[in-house]
Motif scaffolding. Structure first.
Motif, mmCIF file in Angstrom:
data_model
loop_
_atom_site.group_PDB
_atom_site.id
_atom_site.type_symbol
_atom_site.label_atom_id
_atom_site.label_comp_id
_atom_site.label_asym_id
_atom_site.label_seq_id
_atom_site.Cartn_x
_atom_site.Cartn_y
_atom_site.Cartn_z
ATOM 1 N N ASP A 1 -19.094 12.442 -2.594
ATOM 2 C CA ASP A 1 -18.784 11.965 -1.112
ATOM 3 C C ASP A 1 -17.612 11.253 -1.106
ATOM 4 N N ARG A 2 -16.441 11.294 -1.897
ATOM 5 C CA ARG A 2 -15.356 10.549 -1.634
ATOM 6 C C ARG A 2 -14.359 11.312 -0.765
ATOM 7 N N ILE A 3 -14.718 11.315 0.668
ATOM 8 C CA ILE A 3 -14.122 11.890 1.574
ATOM 9 C C ILE A 3 -12.611 11.463 1.619
ATOM 10 N N TYR A 4 -11.893 12.602 1.918
ATOM 11 C CA TYR A 4 -10.391 12.523 1.966
ATOM 12 C C TYR A 4 -9.655 12.188 0.479
ATOM 13 N N GLY A 5 -10.264 12.382 -0.478
ATOM 14 C CA GLY A 5 -10.131 12.001 -1.689
ATOM 15 C C GLY A 5 -8.630 12.448 -2.130
ATOM 16 N N GLU A 6 -8.482 13.747 -2.116
ATOM 17 C CA GLU A 6 -7.386 14.392 -2.711
ATOM 18 C C GLU A 6 -6.047 13.989 -1.883
ATOM 19 N N GLU A 7 -6.363 14.034 -0.607
ATOM 20 C CA GLU A 7 -5.265 13.108 0.446
ATOM 21 C C GLU A 7 -4.825 11.987 0.100
ATOM 22 N N PHE A 8 -5.793 10.917 -0.293
ATOM 23 C CA PHE A 8 -5.337 9.629 -0.581
ATOM 24 C C PHE A 8 -4.720 9.619 -2.160
ATOM 25 N N ASP A 9 -5.257 10.330 -2.919
ATOM 26 C CA ASP A 9 -4.600 10.503 -4.151
ATOM 27 C C ASP A 9 -3.002 10.659 -4.099
ATOM 28 N N GLN A 10 -2.806 11.873 -3.065
ATOM 29 C CA GLN A 10 -1.490 12.076 -2.967
ATOM 30 C C GLN A 10 -0.707 11.174 -2.392
ATOM 31 N N TYR A 11 -1.147 10.339 -1.575
ATOM 32 C CA TYR A 11 -0.504 9.277 -0.862
ATOM 33 C C TYR A 11 -0.047 8.425 -1.688
ATOM 34 N N ALA A 12 -1.118 8.047 -2.965
ATOM 35 C CA ALA A 12 -1.026 7.182 -3.881
ATOM 36 C C ALA A 12 0.340 7.597 -4.788
ATOM 37 N N LYS A 13 0.234 8.708 -5.038
ATOM 38 C CA LYS A 13 1.399 9.331 -5.663
ATOM 39 C C LYS A 13 2.809 9.170 -5.196
ATOM 40 N N GLU A 14 2.878 9.221 -3.892
ATOM 41 C CA GLU A 14 4.092 9.276 -3.231
ATOM 42 C C GLU A 14 4.366 7.778 -3.036
ATOM 43 N N GLY A 15 3.517 6.851 -3.300
ATOM 44 C CA GLY A 15 3.961 5.537 -3.032
ATOM 45 C C GLY A 15 3.485 5.285 -1.568
ATOM 46 N N VAL A 16 3.267 5.983 -0.671
ATOM 47 C CA VAL A 16 2.517 5.248 0.655
ATOM 48 C C VAL A 16 1.574 4.270 0.292
ATOM 49 N N ILE A 17 0.394 4.777 -0.390
ATOM 50 C CA ILE A 17 -0.483 3.679 -0.985
ATOM 51 C C ILE A 17 -0.025 3.089 -2.232
ATOM 52 N N SER A 18 0.203 1.731 -2.177
ATOM 53 C CA SER A 18 0.566 0.897 -3.425
ATOM 54 C C SER A 18 -0.441 0.587 -4.224
ATOM 55 N N SER A 19 -1.807 0.611 -3.895
ATOM 56 C CA SER A 19 -2.870 0.344 -4.764
ATOM 57 C C SER A 19 -4.120 0.830 -4.274
ATOM 58 N N LEU A 20 -4.841 2.022 -4.963
ATOM 59 C CA LEU A 20 -6.041 2.578 -4.449
ATOM 60 C C LEU A 20 -7.223 2.155 -5.275
ATOM 61 N N ASN A 21 -8.052 1.677 -4.799
ATOM 62 C CA ASN A 21 -9.238 1.035 -5.627
ATOM 63 C C ASN A 21 -10.652 1.438 -5.017
ATOM 64 N N VAL A 22 -11.246 2.428 -5.821
ATOM 65 C CA VAL A 22 -12.528 2.977 -5.165
ATOM 66 C C VAL A 22 -13.780 2.317 -6.069
ATOM 67 N N ALA A 23 -14.954 2.159 -5.278
ATOM 68 C CA ALA A 23 -15.972 1.767 -6.050
ATOM 69 C C ALA A 23 -16.950 2.930 -5.796
ATOM 70 N N TYR A 24 -17.737 3.014 -6.883
ATOM 71 C CA TYR A 24 -18.869 4.278 -6.946
ATOM 72 C C TYR A 24 -19.975 3.458 -7.233
ATOM 73 N N SER A 25 -21.059 3.615 -6.120
ATOM 74 C CA SER A 25 -22.578 2.855 -6.467
ATOM 75 C C SER A 25 -23.357 3.627 -7.130
#
Length: 737
Positions: A625-649
Motif C-alpha cells: 500500500d505504498r501509493i505513488y511509490g514509484e513516482e515519489f522515488d523518481q522525484y527523489a532521484k531527480e532531486g525534487v524530493i531532498s529526503s524521502l522517509n517511509v514508515a512501514y507498520s
C-alpha cells in the motif's frame, strides 16, 4: 501486605473498578448521604465576591468557589405541633416543561423578539436554528426571525439599537454555527469581519442591550474544534451584549443530535423560567420528541399525471445539478495482497468554475464530489416502502414551514421522479433518523404497539437519561437494515419519507495534482470504504460510487463535482525558496503529490533556488500500500524530493520506525534545523495531512522536540510554541476523523 501500605484515610467509591456501572447508583446515594450529614452538622458560609459561573457549562457551576465551614448551632427548637405531610406531586410527563407559574400564562407578558442566526456549510447549523425558531413560535414568541449570520440586520446598520420603551424586552439572538479549520462558514464571513472590526475599535458598548446564546457545531478530530463558535461567544460579550445562556456544542463525529437536544432542553427551560411562563404539557422542550406528536410534519406532495408531458420531461432531468465532470482514469493504487483498495481517480474539470483567475485551483485545494446511490440500493429501499420508482411528484414550496433544511423535502425543487430523488438526493446509507423512527412509531400505534413503543423509546433519552438510539443504529446502520429487521416497516407515505430522510452531503477530497502539470484535471487518491459487520458489507457512499465508475466518454462517466478552496489554511509558501516538510499517512499523501508536482514544475522552469522538500509517509507494507511509490522515488532521484522517509507498520521484521511519527522523531535534528534555522535561510513550513489520531501523535512528537532542544521547559510551553507556529502558518494541518 498491600493493605498495610494503604493509607487509613483512603477510600474506594462503589463506582470504582470493572463493575463500576453497577455501583454508580450506590455511589450517588452514598454521596447524598454524606452531604446530608455535613449539612446537618456544619454550616457553610460564603462571604467572598459575587459568584461567577462557568459560561461553558449548561448547569450553574461556580468558578473558584470557596466557603468557610462552621459548626452548626442554629438547630430548630423541638415542637409538639405535628404538621400534615404535603401531598406528593406526580410528574406525568418528563418530556414536557412543568408548570412554572399558575398565574402567568403565555400572552400575559411581553416576550422578547427572537432572532435565530445560522452559519452553515452543510445545512446542520441551519437545521438546528430552524428547529429552535419553530419551537419559539410554538412557545408563544410572536416576533421570530430566521436568517443567515451574514444577513443579520445589525451588519447593515453597523450597530444595535435597544427598544426606546423601557417596558419592551430586549432582543434575544440565538446563533447556531459551525466552523471549518477554525474559519467561519461561507455565510458567516461578513459576520466574522464585523466582529473583528468592532473588536479592533474597542467598541465595548456597540451591542449594549442585546442578549444572546451560541451553539457550536464542530468535529473533535480537528485541533480547531469550536474555534469560531467560541470566538463569537466571547466577542459578543466583549462588545456589550449580555450572554443569556452558556455556550453549547456538539461533535459531528458523535451523536450530535442528542447533544443538541440536551442543550436546547436546558436553554428553553431556562428561558421560559426566566419569564415565569407555563406551557402546555403537550409542548416539548426536546426537539426530537415532537416527531411523535399529532403535528408530525409531512411534506405536501403533488403527484403529477402522466399526461403532463412537460413536467415529466423536467422530472426525468432533475438530477440535483449538472453532471459537469468527466472521469478519465480509474485505476488501483494498491498492490495485490493488501486486502484494501485505493483508487487513482483522474477527472476532467474543465467545465467547473475555477477558483483562481489564472488556474482552476491551487495545490492544497479540494474537490467536492456529489455521489449517487447504487441502483440496487435505490430499488430495495423504494420497493420495500411501496414506492413507484418512475412516478413523478412535486413538493409544494409554499408549505415547507417547520421542514428541516437537511431534509429531501427542503432540497428537491420542481418536478422529480421518485427514482431520481432516491438516486441523486436521498442519503440512503446513513442510519434511520429519529424523525423516521418517530414516523413509524406513529403509524404502528394501532397495528403493532410493541414496535411502536420500541421506536418511540429511540426518539429521545428515557426518564433516566439513557439514550437507546446510538446502540440501535449500530445494529440497524441503514434503511435497508431497518426493513430487514422489521418486516412490518413496509409502508410510508412519500411526503413523510421526504420530510424524514436527509439529503446526502458532498464528500470533499484533497486534490492530488498540480494545475501547472494538469491544468484541466484534478487527481484524487480515494480510499474505498468497505466496513464488514457480522459478514455484511457497508460501503462508503462517495468512495464506492467513484470506485465503480467507468472512465470514458459514456454518460455513466459523467458526474457532479465542484472545486473548493482551502482558504489559505493549507497552501504552499508564496516564496519557492521556502523549504517544506510534508508528513502524512495513507491517502493523506494526496495534497503533497500536488505540492511536489508544483516544485517539480518550478525546477523544470529553471528555478535553481527552489527550497528543500522533505517527505515523511506512513503505510503498512512496501509491497502492498505504498501509493505513488514509484513516482515519489523518481522525484527523489531527480532531486525534487531532498529526503524521502517511509514508515512501514506491518513490515517483517518489524522496524523501530513503525509509524510516521517515529520517522519524524528519528530525524528530529534535521527537522529542527529546518524550522529554526540559524544560517539566515527561510524557516521551513510543516504540513500534516491524515487522520486525527496521526496528527495528534505528530503534534506530541513536536512537543518533545521543543523540550529536547531547549525551546520549551515543559509541555505547556511546548504547546504554546507549537501554537505560535500554527498561528504564523508555519505548522499547517488538514486532518479528518
Amino acid at each position: 501486605e498491600e493493605e498495610q501500605k494503604r493509607s487509613k484515610a483512603s477510600w474506594l467509591p462503589f463506582s470504582t473498578g470493572p463493575r463500576g456501572c453497577l455501583g454508580m447508583a450506590f455511589a450517588v446515594q452514598e454521596a447524598k448521604t454524606v452531604l446530608a450529614m455535613f449539612l446537618h452538622r456544619f454550616k457553610f458560609v460564603y462571604d467572598g465576591p459575587p459568584v461567577v459561573y462557568d459560561p461553558k457549562q449548561a448547569t450553574t457551576k461556580p468558578l473558584d468557589f470557596v466557603v468557610c465551614i462552621e459548626t452548626r448551632t442554629d438547630f430548630p427548637k423541638p415542637s409538639d405541633i405535628v404538621k400534615n405531610p404535603e401531598p406528593k406531586i406526580s410528574i406525568t410527563s418528563p418530556k414536557a416543561i412543568p408548570e412554572l407559574s399558575k398565574d402567568i400564562k403565555i400572552g400575559d407578558v411581553d416576550l422578547p423578539p427572537m432572532t435565530f442566526l445560522y452559519g452553515s456549510q452543510t445545512g446542520i447549523s441551519q437545521d438546528y436554528a430552524s428547529t429552535l425558531s419553530n419551537q419559539a413560535r410554538r412557545f408563544g414568541f410572536k416576533n421570530v426571525k430566521l436568517t443567515a449570520m451574514d444577513k443579520w440586520e445589525v451588519l447593515k446598520s453597523g450597530t444595535y439599537e435597544s427598544p426606546k420603551d423601557p417596558k419592551k424586552a430586549n432582543e434575544l439572538v440565538v446563533i447556531c454555527t459551525s466552523t471549518y479549520n477554525g474559519l467561519p462558514p461561507d455565510n458567516a464571513e461578513a459576520f466574522d469581519q464585523f466582529l473583528d472590526k468592532a473588536d479592533n475599535l474597542r467598541n465595548e458598548k456597540l451591542l449594549n442591550g442585546l442578549q444572546y446564546a451560541v451553539f457550536g457545531i464542530g468535529n473533535k478530530n480537528w485541533r480547531t474544534y469550536q474555534h469560531f463558535p467560541i470566538k463569537v461567544n466571547n466577542l459578543l460579550d466583549e462588545l456589550g451584549a449580555e450572554r443569556f445562556f452558556s455556550l453549547g456544542e456538539c461533535n459531528v463525529d458523535g451523536d450530535m443530535d442528542a447533544e443538541f437536544n440536551e442543550w436546547s432542553a436546558h436553554f428553553w427551560s431556562n428561558l421560559l423560567a426566566y419569564y415565569g411562563l407555563s406551557v402546555s404539557k403537550d409542548i416539548f422542550v426536546i426537539p426530537s420528541t415532537s416527531v411523535n406528536s399529532e403535528s408530525f410534519i409531512s411534506a405536501a406532495v403533488n403527484h403529477i399525471s402522466i399526461s403532463d408531458s412537460e413536467k415529466w420531461s423536467v422530472a426525468v432531468s432533475n438530477r440535483n445539478g449538472d453532471h459537469n465532470s468527466l472521469l478519465v482514469k480509474n485505476s488501483e493504487l494498491q498492490n495485490k495482497g493488501s486486502g484494501r483498495s485505493t483508487r487513482d481517480i483522474r477527472i476532467d474539470i474543465s467545465r467547473l468554475d475555477p477558483l483562481e483567475a489564472d488556474s482552476m485551483y491551487q495545490p492544497g485545494d479540494h474537490l467536492e464530489i456529489l455521489p449517487e446511490n447504487e441502483s440496487n440500493v435505490v430499488e430495495t429501499v423504494a420497493l420495500g416502502f411501496g414506492m413507484v420508482l418512475d412516478s413523478v411528484f412535486e413538493i409544494d414550496q409554499e408549505k415547507l414551514d417547520g421542514m428541516s433544511p437537511r431534509s429531501l423535502a427542503a432540497t428537491i425543487k420542481g418536478p422529480c421522479t421518485v427514482r431520481n430523488a432516491l438516486t441523486y438526493y436521498a442519503d440512503l446509507l446513513s442510519p434511520p433518523s429519529r424523525r423516521m423512527l418517530g414516523c413509524f412509531s406513529q403509524q404502528f400505534q394501532q397495528i403493532d404497539q410493541e414496535t411502536a413503543k420500541l421506536f418511540e423509546g429511540l426518539i429521545m433519552p428515557d426518564s433516566y437519561g439513557k439514550d437507546q438510539y446510538p446502540e440501535f443504529i449500530k445494529k440497524y446502520r441503514t434503511l435497508i437494515d431497518l426493513q430487514t429487521g422489521f418486516p412490518q416497516v413496509k409502508q410510508i407515505e412519500l411526503g413523510q419519507f421526504l420530510a424524514a430522510v436527509g439529503v446526502m452531503q458532498p464528500r470533499r477530497y484533497s486534490i492530488a495534482s498540480s494545475p501547472r502539470m494538469f491544468p484541466n484535471e484534478a487527481h484524487l487518491a480515494v480510499g474505498v470504504v468497505d466496513d464488514v459487520v457480522d459478514g455484511h458489507h457497508y460501503p462508503g457512499l462517495a468512495s464506492s460510487f467513484l470506485a465503480r465508475q467507468v472512465a470514458g466518454l459514456s454518460e455513466k462517466a459523467w458526474f457532479r463535482a465542484r472545486l473548493k478552496s482551502s482558504k489559505g489554511i493549507f497552501e504552499m509558501p508564496q516564496d519557492s525558496k521556502t523549504p517544506i516538510i510534508m508528513i502524512s499517512a495513507g491517502t493523506g499523501i494526496s495534497p503533497f503529490r500536488g505540492f511536489i508536482q508544483e516544485r517539480a514544475y518550478q525546477h523544470q522552469q529553471g528555478d535553481n533556488s527552489v527550497g528543500e522538500c522533505v517527505v515523511f509517509f506512513g503505510c503498512r507494507h512496501p509491497d502492498q500500500d505504498r501509493i505513488y511509490g514509484e513516482e515519489f522515488d523518481q522525484y527523489a532521484k531527480e532531486g525534487v524530493i531532498s529526503s524521502l522517509n517511509v514508515a512501514y507498520s506491518r513490515q517483517t521484521p518489524a522496524s523501530a520506525r513503525k509509524y510516521v511519527q517515529h520517522q519524524v522523531l528519528a530525524n528530529a535534528s534535521k527537522i529542527w534545523q529546518m524550522i529554526m534555522p540559524e544560517d539566515g535561510k527561510p524557516p521551513a513550513v510543516v504540513y500534516i495531512c491524515g487522520s486525527g489520531a496521526m496528527s495528534r501523535d505528530v503534534r506530541a512528537t513536536f512537543h518533545s522536540m521543543a523540550i529536547s532542544y531547549g525551546q520549551a521547559k515543559n509541555q505547556e510551553e511546548a504547546q504554546d510554541f507549537l501554537k505560535s507556529l500554527m498561528d504564523s502558518k508555519q505548522y499547517c494541518e488538514d486532518v479528518w476523523g
